[in-house]
Write a protein that holds these residues in place. Structure first.
Motif, PDB file in Angstrom:
ATOM      1  N   LEU A  90      64.924  64.999  38.367  1.00 41.84           N
ATOM      2  CA  LEU A  90      64.908  65.156  39.819  1.00 41.84           C
ATOM      3  C   LEU A  90      66.233  65.652  40.383  1.00 41.84           C
ATOM      4  O   LEU A  90      66.245  66.419  41.336  1.00 41.84           O
ATOM      5  CB  LEU A  90      64.478  63.850  40.481  1.00 41.84           C
ATOM      6  N   ALA A  91      67.349  65.222  39.801  1.00 39.20           N
ATOM      7  CA  ALA A  91      68.647  65.689  40.301  1.00 39.20           C
ATOM      8  C   ALA A  91      68.771  67.197  40.124  1.00 39.20           C
ATOM      9  O   ALA A  91      69.331  67.894  40.974  1.00 39.20           O
ATOM     10  CB  ALA A  91      69.782  64.966  39.593  1.00 39.20           C
ATOM     11  N   SER A  94      66.089  68.934  42.643  1.00 40.51           N
ATOM     12  CA  SER A  94      66.194  68.676  44.078  1.00 40.51           C
ATOM     13  C   SER A  94      66.717  69.902  44.824  1.00 40.51           C
ATOM     14  O   SER A  94      67.495  70.693  44.311  1.00 40.51           O
ATOM     15  CB  SER A  94      67.088  67.473  44.342  1.00 40.51           C
ATOM     16  N   CYS A 109      63.151  67.627  48.466  1.00 42.18           N
ATOM     17  CA  CYS A 109      64.345  67.044  49.079  1.00 42.18           C
ATOM     18  C   CYS A 109      64.461  65.567  48.717  1.00 42.18           C
ATOM     19  O   CYS A 109      63.509  64.951  48.250  1.00 42.18           O
ATOM     20  CB  CYS A 109      64.283  67.165  50.592  1.00 42.18           C
ATOM     21  N   ALA A 110      65.639  65.028  48.997  1.00 38.07           N
ATOM     22  CA  ALA A 110      65.885  63.597  48.807  1.00 38.07           C
ATOM     23  C   ALA A 110      66.201  62.975  50.158  1.00 38.07           C
ATOM     24  O   ALA A 110      66.674  63.658  51.078  1.00 38.07           O
ATOM     25  CB  ALA A 110      67.055  63.379  47.852  1.00 38.07           C
ATOM     26  N   ALA A 114      70.384  59.023  49.870  1.00 39.46           N
ATOM     27  CA  ALA A 114      70.298  58.893  48.406  1.00 39.46           C
ATOM     28  C   ALA A 114      71.383  59.708  47.720  1.00 39.46           C
ATOM     29  O   ALA A 114      71.706  60.825  48.138  1.00 39.46           O
ATOM     30  CB  ALA A 114      68.928  59.345  47.926  1.00 39.46           C
ATOM     31  N   PRO A 116      72.675  61.542  44.094  1.00 37.21           N
ATOM     32  CA  PRO A 116      71.996  62.169  42.956  1.00 37.21           C
ATOM     33  C   PRO A 116      71.715  61.214  41.791  1.00 37.21           C
ATOM     34  O   PRO A 116      70.674  61.321  41.159  1.00 37.21           O
ATOM     35  CB  PRO A 116      72.951  63.293  42.542  1.00 37.21           C
ATOM     36  N   ASP A 118      70.813  58.289  42.000  1.00 35.51           N
ATOM     37  CA  ASP A 118      69.721  57.403  42.407  1.00 35.51           C
ATOM     38  C   ASP A 118      68.405  58.135  42.604  1.00 35.51           C
ATOM     39  O   ASP A 118      67.417  57.541  43.035  1.00 35.51           O
ATOM     40  CB  ASP A 118      70.082  56.685  43.721  1.00 35.51           C
ATOM     41  N   TYR A 119      68.363  59.446  42.323  1.00 35.58           N
ATOM     42  CA  TYR A 119      67.156  60.215  42.574  1.00 35.58           C
ATOM     43  C   TYR A 119      66.024  59.727  41.674  1.00 35.58           C
ATOM     44  O   TYR A 119      66.064  59.862  40.458  1.00 35.58           O
ATOM     45  CB  TYR A 119      67.381  61.707  42.339  1.00 35.58           C
ATOM     46  N   LYS A 120      65.037  59.135  42.308  1.00 37.54           N
ATOM     47  CA  LYS A 120      63.798  58.720  41.675  1.00 37.54           C
ATOM     48  C   LYS A 120      62.687  59.116  42.641  1.00 37.54           C
ATOM     49  O   LYS A 120      62.947  59.505  43.778  1.00 37.54           O
ATOM     50  CB  LYS A 120      63.812  57.220  41.423  1.00 37.54           C
ATOM     51  N   ASN A 121      61.461  59.005  42.224  1.00 35.90           N
ATOM     52  CA  ASN A 121      60.349  59.448  43.080  1.00 35.90           C
ATOM     53  C   ASN A 121      60.340  58.786  44.452  1.00 35.90           C
ATOM     54  O   ASN A 121      59.938  59.407  45.429  1.00 35.90           O
ATOM     55  CB  ASN A 121      59.008  59.210  42.386  1.00 35.90           C
ATOM     56  N   MET A 124      62.401  60.854  46.914  1.00 40.44           N
ATOM     57  CA  MET A 124      62.144  62.295  46.956  1.00 40.44           C
ATOM     58  C   MET A 124      60.901  62.593  47.792  1.00 40.44           C
ATOM     59  O   MET A 124      59.976  61.786  47.868  1.00 40.44           O
ATOM     60  CB  MET A 124      61.927  62.847  45.547  1.00 40.44           C
TER      61      MET A 124
END
Length: 154
Positions: A90-91, A94, A109-110, A114, A116, A118-121, A124
């Motif tokens: 995801l990072a 994104s 987008c995030a 958030a 990077p 910590d990017y999880k579904n 997002m």
């Protein structure tokens, strides 16, 4: 058809994991003149055979699907919450342009708070420019899929 034209044609076909029917048909149409037989097995694999002379056999194997996202919720503000279809970082994905199997364009987008790492579904979403759930539902339904917008540079 030259290689660039063929690649461009294939890249423009949405083929997210589990929904490969369109790309399978496109590949089938492209290779049909060059093989002796084509079949699709129970799992959706396209199997083409070209008979040759001699005892040696060669097998070419490739994926025809691509990783993507599936819409699992539409927020009141029109943002699409999505889940992964395949191993997406995801990072890395994104803030890229995405396109649905129906041609709806958006951006992955995030949430603004958030980071990077910590990017999880759950942080997002896809922004298609809709201002409300009702507006978004005119273009997208839960279960629709998106892929990173294809591009091919000559």
């Amino acid at each position: 058809m030259n290689l660039y034209t063929t690649l461009k044609k294939l890249c423009l076909v949405s083929s997210v994991s589990g929904r490969e029917a369109k790309i399978r048909e496109e590949i089938k149409n492209i290779i049909a003149p060059f093989v002796d037989s084509i079949e699709t097995d129970a799992l959706g694999n396209l199997i083409a055979l070209k008979k040759g002379a001699g005892d040696k056999k060669i097998m070419l194997c490739a994926h025809m699907d691509e990783i993507g996202f599936i819409v699992n919720f539409i927020e009141e503000n029109g943002m699409l919450r999505v889940g992964n279809l395949g191993g997406i970082r995801l990072a890395a994905a994104s803030y890229t342009m995405v396109v649905s199997e129906n041609g709806v364009r958006g951006a992955l987008c995030a949430n603004s708070d958030a980071k990077p790492e910590d990017y999880k579904n759950d942080v997002m979403y896809i922004d298609i420019g809709a201002q409300s759930r009702r507006e978004a539902e005119r273009y997208v339904s839960i279960g629709d899929t998106f892929v990173c917008a294809p591009s091919l540079t000559k």
